[in-house]
Design an enzyme around this catalytic site. Structure first.
Site, PDB file in Angstrom:
ATOM      1  CG  ASP A   1      -2.123  -0.590   1.163  1.00 42.93           C
ATOM      2  OD1 ASP A   1      -2.467  -0.909   0.017  1.00 42.93           O
ATOM      3  OD2 ASP A   1      -2.807  -0.763   2.172  1.00 42.93           O
TER       4      ASP A   1
ATOM      5  CG  ASP B   1      -5.288  -0.071   5.197  1.00 46.79           C
ATOM      6  OD1 ASP B   1      -6.011  -0.303   4.216  1.00 46.79           O
ATOM      7  OD2 ASP B   1      -4.547   0.916   5.276  1.00 46.79           O
TER       8      ASP B   1
ATOM      9  CG  ASP C   1      -6.890  -3.959   1.342  1.00 40.12           C
ATOM     10  OD1 ASP C   1      -7.181  -3.801   0.141  1.00 40.12           O
ATOM     11  OD2 ASP C   1      -6.429  -3.077   2.067  1.00 40.12           O
TER      12      ASP C   1
END
Lengths: 226, 983
Positions: free
Chosen positions: B335, B676, B680
């Site tokens: 990310d 997070d 996901d």
């Protein structure tokens, strides 16, 4: 690796695992039950053959030829070089008297009075009894005392003469013949399994260890049928 | 489709009315039909099944076979009346105990590491306000049914998927669903075809941040969006971890060797006319000798030790095996926000006096280094300070500025902190420059304006300050401040502004323009009634002062971590929902896209040719937009993943993450994914190792992940990788160490069968080595430091670089193992020879030796032995064999410290635990021989002290041999020797 072979000449480095001595009997066919019927020669003949075979080395002639006569009652200590050949004392078959198989070639089996030879295990340098000859006695191991009424011991009163000790190992003590004590079971209960324990008695002899039932004693079973 | 329907259509569809709600009876009916409004927890394997699995997994099954055979032979021997029968009974019991104990141990370890899975249920809201039977009722949320009318207010968790029919300033935080933390407005209007995007649906488990709303429940329980994602996550198969595959491979290998040698010698012994029963006992011995009973427990302990070590470095490992997976990772999909970046806007650049200044963006800035002497900066700083509504929460004076909590949006916060760092007490400055009027920011004017008195007592003019979108601000300006002087804004200066604006924008930064105007004192005295609605004051012909640009800056540790990854051969792919330009800028600044590489677009721009003409293979980097990804076939995606070393995926939806992960896995890569949001979780599950963020992560993400990063920091992943690689190497060493002595345990049986010597080592004695002396040393190897920089080699190839490879097996079994056996046999023969049995006498002696009835057994010297005396000697032999294996294992332990380097390079004393291992090993051996030497059942005897040293020359030989091996490996890399002797 070669190094360790050079370490050990005529006597092993340690003898702590073989002593005190164990005990064996003859005749030995398989196991420690001697069972036969007096009336059937085929049942005792193998024992008799075994005895004759075992005692062949003790024939008076053989003993006289190979071995010397020693002084009874004291250890036969031979000094000198370790690699020198050692002399062995005569143990004549005739010493066993009734159990010598000379007069009675059936060793008493045909009469229901079997002879059993008792032999102490050889240990190099071992001097049994510390000056007093080791003696043998027998008793019923379990069961009624009266099952075993009388036993005769030869030679003497069932002792291993001191002159046969110590043993010097098979390389130098070539003609050594183990001394024997013959036990003549003259009156044993017939048609019955009699458990007998014969023990050595003497200084340094251990005969009451549970884990080793052949240490200083032997247990066998007599079963004599008519 | 509920979002498209009108209110009345909805009422009809669900048989409800907005004012009255469902009747209780109807609700009960639907509840009976649909079940409660809760997520079904993932199907858990019953504990007992898990435990039983531990009892039959791995080597256990082999040991069970051994135990059963022992009992069978005990039964047979007992029936035959043999005296030694109980030995086999004991052996069987011991084997069973070993299996059960290691099973309990493994189960305990597993149970400890899987104490999760419950957090899904934590998401369920407790109570919901429902209209039923025309009354408002508080109901437990799991009683909700489709068609219920519920009311929500700020702070509530949404109890189900709800179609909104009435809202008032309602905003929801969808971060648990999408990962976007920006609150999203909700209204009754149908705004998007996609139910996920439309504004009139609020989703289960998200939070209502502010406002109120009323809505009709349209989905409950597992049928809600989040329920579907959760079931999708559990639907994604849990892939076997690489280390699990390796251990399985190893178990098969060893079990294969054990069984084939066992069966081979069973056949040999049967054809050598041994009794079947004896042959079976040999078989048990061979199996026990071959199976490293303690190894699997050791591996578990080593892994959990590493897991503990990683937890200290902020990587919390949920699944022990994930420790190693991280080490074999070849692609990390990371990310951006929060992981690579600090997750807070920070002022990065300033532009005034026609010049760009850069600001310090590190985490703990205390001063700003740029030139602050220009009067333009004074003006600019004043605007920054005054034209800002953000405020520090009171009571944080002692905290560092960067850590203080601010009320206000991200950009204003950034500006406030920036000003506080440079100017000091901003609140005080604001108080001294009292605000007279204000127009807050809104999306139509795109500026913010306020008018202040100034703190200069000589200057009674009011100051109008304004900030906003740069182009809008510039429109309103007629002059520009250069070095404190107002100059007319001609086209040249406007050009300079444009260039600066483009440049800052091109860095992916959010740019704000600032301007001011001193209002003439005569026209606007203190008492002038400012009216912000009619705007009775000038808002044009202002003086442009400067630009400030902000970015969520990378964490300072990240660039270093990325370059570490690069040297470790790990590809770092950035996957973000952000704008491609921002994504690319961050990627460049952290080194995911290196300074020299170009994307296709860059090449096109440089060569001035259309993008289509660029040879795609020339570009090492690629920035892929989520929209492009959507239209891409799998082959195209594979092509991108293959051809570009540096990839950034921007504007990706969380669902696309899964596609990217799968794409990477098709390349044969071991993929680590960070995430997070709830959305996901499928990607986290699918990844070989899913890494959830500990601070920003949702429960669902943490749940699906194998690992949780406590500090959300990318650099921690890299530390984890290092640990993972280290543990793989160390496990190799542990296994090599453990396998070596197997040969020394096995040879006695083989020679016993073939040469008929007295048994050199007992089965129980073997177990004492495997589970006694060897355990602590093999765990100690897990503490070994890395031999060289393990972050400088490529990630291991899953298919080629096995944990247990041929070289390891051959070297351990056939080289060190044989040396060890020889050493142990020398001790054995020494013991026998010194007691009267020369090696030559021992050959072929087995049948008489083991005969209980022969009590005048002659040794090499003519002495006669009873059976028990022989047995006792045999136990002495066991003990001697045991002791010499132990002594040689000490050498083995020392050589296993390194695989390539010399021991002296590694340092003999650096790993203290190894010495604990050595002392424990010798200590346990001492206790067994001298302390327990009188316990018959254990078959140990007090051993003469000198026998401890018979094997020492062999131990030294092993060490020298291995040093020579390592020397040649270092000298001749790539040679035959290197290929065959390096494990």
């Amino acid at each position: 690796y070669v190094m360790l072979l050079t370490l050990s000449p005529y006597t092993p480095t340690y003898r702590d695992r073989v002593s005190p001595p164990g005990v064996m009997i003859r005749p030995y066919l398989n196991g420690f039950t001697i069972a036969f019927n007096i009336s059937q020669p085929s049942t005792w003949q193998p024992y008799v053959d075994s005895m004759h075979h075992f005692l062949a080395a003790y024939d008076d002639k053989v003993q006289e030829e190979k071995n010397i006569e020693c002084v009874s009652g004291q250890y036969f200590i031979q000094g000198g070089n370790e690699s020198e050949e050692k002399k062995a004392c005569q143990f004549k078959r005739s010493l066993l008297q009734n159990c010598s198989g000379i007069e009675d070639p059936t060793f008493g089996y045909s009469k229901g009075q079997p002879c059993i030879l008792l032999k102490m295990n050889r240990i190099i340098g071992y001097r049994p009894g510390a000056g007093v000859p080791v003696s043998v006695d027998c008793k019923v191991q379990k069961g009624n005392e009266s099952d075993l009424r009388s036993v005769d011991f030869y030679p003497g009163n069932g002792t291993f003469d001191l002159m046969y000790y110590p043993y010097y190992g098979k390389i130098t003590h070539v003609n050594y013949t183990s001394p024997l004590v013959a036990m003549h079971f003259t009156d044993v209960k017939k048609n019955y399994l009699v458990h007998i324990q014969c023990s050595l008695n003497g200084k340094g002899i251990i005969n009451d260890v549970n884990s080793d039932r052949f240490l200083g004693r032997i247990i066998f079973t007599l079963s004599i049928g008519k | 489709d509920d979002h498209k329907l009108s209110t009345s259509e909805l009422e009809e569809k669900y048989g409800t009315t907005i004012n009255k709600g469902l009747s209780s009876a109807r609700a009960a009916e639907i509840l009976a039909r649909d079940g409660p409004n809760s997520l079904t927890p993932p199907k858990a394997t019953p504990e007992i099944v898990k435990f039983l699995k531990q009892l039959v997994g791995g080597f256990s099954i082999l040991l069970w076979i051994g135990a059963v055979f022992s009992w069978i032979s005990f039964g047979i021997q007992l029936a035959q009346g043999a005296e030694s029968a109980f030995d086999n009974l004991y052996l069987g019991v011991v084997l069973a105990l070993v299996v059960i104990l290691t099973g309990i141990f493994a189960y305990y370890q597993e149970a400890k590491s899987t104490n999760i899975m419950a957090s899904f249920s934590k998401m369920i809201p407790q109570q919901a306000l429902v209209i039923r039977d025309a009354e408002k009722k508080e109901l437990p949320a799991d009683q909700l049914v489709v068609g219920d009318v519920v009311e929500i207010k700020g702070g509530d968790r949404i109890p189900a998927d709800i179609r909104l029919i009435f809202t008032q300033g309602c905003k929801v935080d969808n971060s648990s669903l999408t990962g976007e933390s920006e609150p999203q407005p909700r209204s009754c209007d149908f705004t998007h075809e996609n139910p996920l995007e439309t504004r009139n649906i609020a989703f289960y488990s998200t939070t209502c941040v502010e406002g109120t709303a009323t809505g009709i429940v349209i989905n409950t329980g597992d049928r809600t969006i989040i329920g579907r994602i959760a079931s999708l996550a559990s639907g994604v198969g849990n892939e076997k971890t690489p280390i699990a595959i390796e251990i399985e491979h190893f178990v098969y290998l060893v079990a294969g060797v054990a069984i084939s040698i066992g069966v081979l010698f069973f056949i040999i012994s049967v054809s050598m006319r041994y009794k079947i029963l004896d042959s079976i006992i040999f078989l048990i011995g061979i199996i026990v000798a071959n199976v490293p009973e303690g190894l699997l427990a050791t591996v578990t302990v080593s892994l959990s030790l590493t897991a503990k070590r990683m937890a200290k470095k902020n990587c919390l490992v949920k699944n022990l095996e994930a420790v190693e997976t991280l080490g074999s990772t070849s692609i990390i999909c990371s990310d951006k926000t929060g992981t690579l970046t600090q997750n807070r806007m920070t002022v990065a650049h300033l532009w005034f006096d026609n010049q760009i200044y850069s600001a310090d963006t590190s985490e703990d800035q205390t001063t700003q280094p740029f030139d602050q002497s220009s009067p333009s900066w004074t003006a600019l700083s004043k605007i920054v300070t005054l034209c800002n509504r953000a405020e520090f929460r009171p009571g944080q004076e002692n905290l560092p500025i960067m850590k203080r909590v601010v009320v206000g949006d991200a950009s204003e916060t950034a500006l406030l902190k920036f000003a506080e760092v440079i100017l000091g007490d901003v609140m005080n400055i604001r108080a001294r420059n009292k605000k007279v009027a204000e127009i807050p920011f809104n999306s139509t004017n795109k500026f913010q304006l306020s008018i202040h008195e100034t703190d200069d007592p000589n200057d009674k003019r009011l100051l109008l300050v304004m900030k906003g979108a740069p182009e809008r601000i510039l429109e309103r300006c007629s002059t520009i401040m250069i070095n404190g002087k107002e100059e007319p804004l001609d086209s040249e200066k406007a050009e300079a502004f444009q260039t600066a604006y483009m440049e800052l924008g091109g860095m992916g930064e959010r740019v704000l323009g600032f301007c001011h105007l001193y209002l003439p004192e005569n026209e606007f005295p203190d008492t002038y009634p400012f009216d912000t609605d009619s705007v009775n004051f000038p808002t044009s012909n202002l003086c442009f002062v400067g630009l400030l640009s902000m970015i969520d800056p990378p964490r300072s540790t990240v660039p270093d971590a990325v370059s570490k990854c690069r040297s470790a051969g790990i590809k770092v792919i950035m996957v973000t929902g952000d704008h491609p330009i921002t994504a690319k800028a961050i990627a460049k600044s952290v080194g995911i896209i290196s300074a020299t590489s170009e994307t296709v677009e860059d090449i096109a721009k440089r060569l001035n040719i259309p993008v289509e003409q660029v040879n795609r293979r020339e570009a090492t980097a690629a920035v892929v937009n989520g929209m492009e990804l959507k239209d891409m076939s799998l082959q195209q995606l594979d092509e991108i993943l293959c051809n570009h070393a540096e990839i950034v995926f921007a504007r990706t939806s969380p669902q696309q993450k899964l596609i990217i992960v799968e794409g990477c896995q098709r390349q044969g890569a071991v993929v680590a994914v960070t995430g997070d949001g709830v959305n996901d979780s499928p990607a986290l599950k699918k990844a070989d190792i899913g890494i959830a963020m500990g601070i920003a992560g949702s429960d669902a993400a943490k749940n699906a992940a194998d690992m949780v990063l406590l500090d959300d920091n990318f650099a921690s992943i890299v530390t984890g990788v290092e640990e993972g690689r280290l543990i793989f190497d160390n496990l190799k060493k542990t296994i090599a160490y453990t396998l070596t002595k197997n040969i020394a345990e096995l040879c006695p049986f083989l020679i016993y069968i073939i040469a008929s010597i007295p048994m050199p080592i007992g089965t129980i004695t073997i177990l004492f080595i495997d589970l006694g002396t060897d355990i602590i040393p093999s765990v100690a190897l897990a503490y070994e430091k890395a031999e060289s920089d393990i972050m400088n080699r490529r990630p291991r190839n899953k298919r080629k670089d096995r944990l247990v490879n041929e070289q390891l097996a051959v070297y351990s079994y056939l080289q060190i193992g044989i040396m060890q056996s020889v050493g142990a046999f020398v001790t054995y023969f020494t013991v026998y020879a010194e007691q009267g049995f020369l090696p030559s006498t021992l050959l072929g002696v087995r049948v008489d030796w083991e005969n209980n009835d022969i009590n005048d057994f002659q040794d090499s010297y003519g002495q006669e032995w009873t059976k028990y005396q022989r047995t006792y000697l045999q136990w002495t032999g066991y003990t001697a064999f045991f002791v010499s294996i132990t002594i040689q294992q000490v050498a083995d332990l020392i050589i296993r410290k390194t695989r390539r380097n010399s021991i002296f390079q590694q340092g003999l004393f650096r790993n203290k635990v190894i010495w604990v291992g050595i002392f424990s090993q010798v200590g346990i051996a001492l206790i067994l021989t001298y302390g327990l030497g009188h316990v018959t059942a254990l078959n140990f005897t007090p051993l003469r002290f000198q026998y401890w040293f018979v094997a020492v020359p062999f131990a030294i030989l092993i060490w020298v041999y291995d040093e020579v091996r390592k020397l040649f490996i270092r000298r001749y890399p790539g040679s035959w020797w290197d290929k065959n002797m390096y494990y």
